[in-house]
Enzyme design. Structure first.
Site, short mmCIF file in Angstrom:
data_model
loop_
_atom_site.label_atom_id
_atom_site.label_comp_id
_atom_site.label_asym_id
_atom_site.label_seq_id
_atom_site.Cartn_x
_atom_site.Cartn_y
_atom_site.Cartn_z
N TYR A 85 0.82 -1.22 0.00
CA TYR A 85 0.00 0.00 0.00
C TYR A 85 0.85 1.26 0.00
CZ TYR A 85 1.56 0.00 4.80
OH TYR A 85 2.37 0.01 5.90
N SER A 101 5.34 2.52 -0.33
CA SER A 101 6.45 2.82 -1.23
C SER A 101 6.79 1.67 -2.18
CB SER A 101 7.69 3.17 -0.41
OG SER A 101 8.09 2.06 0.37
N GLU A 117 11.74 -4.37 5.35
CA GLU A 117 10.75 -3.62 6.14
C GLU A 117 11.01 -3.72 7.65
OE1 GLU A 117 9.23 -1.57 4.59
OE2 GLU A 117 8.49 -2.30 2.68
N1 PCA Z 1 6.38 -0.39 2.11
C1 PCA Z 1 5.38 -1.37 2.38
C2 PCA Z 1 4.84 -0.96 3.70
C3 PCA Z 1 4.96 0.51 3.69
C4 PCA Z 1 6.01 0.77 2.69
O1 PCA Z 1 6.46 1.84 2.35
C5 PCA Z 1 4.31 -1.27 1.32
O2 PCA Z 1 4.46 -0.55 0.33
O3 PCA Z 1 3.26 -1.91 1.50
#
Ligand code: PCA
Length: 161
Positions: free
Chosen positions: A7, A9, A82
């Site tokens: 959702y 980056s 992450e």
């Molecule tokens: N990366 C993961 C979690 C938030 C982010 O920036 C994503 O895009 O879902």
């Protein structure tokens, strides 16, 4: 194979999308665009403007994102990237399928409800739930909170000193 809902980056046209398409990190295939069944606060926080889906179902908006099928290698890579479990936790989210991509998955069709993993967080700062909540993340939107790439972060804080 695993399913991951992104959702932030990692979405197409967002700053970390190249990580998902880099085959040296593993394999990822876009299955569909999707929306969370429940509402969640999707906020942009920290000095680096990082998107976080707060694990507070019922608040915020139904969040738009993309559903990927990933292999074990990519899942492990994303967990590492992450910062699981410090920054994000990998939880299960219920999704409504919007538009199907080219990859065929017999179980999916628009309007269907399905489950996937998501990088959400319960380890947020006390003021984050009162930050503006977005329905669909875009680093370049007019909120002006452009995502700071990891490789630029030390440089950014060094300049402030
Ligand atoms: N990366 C993961 C979690 C938030 C982010 O920036 C994503 O895009 O879902």
């Amino acid at each position: 194979m695993h399913r991951v809902f992104v959702y932030g980056s990692l979405k197409r046209a967002q700053p970390n999308y190249p990580l998902i398409t880099d085959s040296s990190n593993g394999k990822a295939e876009l299955l569909a665009t999707a929306t969370t069944v429940q509402k969640y606060p999707l906020v942009i926080a920290t000095q680096y403007n990082i998107p976080f889906l707060l694990n507070l179902p019922g608040q915020g908006h139904r969040v738009h994102g993309e559903l990927y099928r990933v292999d074990e290698k990519m899942l492990k890579y994303l967990d590492w990237f992450e910062n699981i479990p410090t920054m994000y936790q990998r939880t299960v989210v219920e999704l409504e399928i919007n538009e199907l991509a080219d990859v065929v998955d017999e179980e999916l069709s628009p309007g269907n409800i399905t489950e996937a993993s998501v990088y959400s967080t319960t380890t947020y700062q006390p003021d984050w739930p009162s930050l503006p909540a977005y329905q669909s993340y875009d680093s370049n939107a007019d909120h002006g909170l452009k995502f700071v790439l990891r490789e630029d972060r030390n440089w950014a804080s060094a300049r402030r000193c």
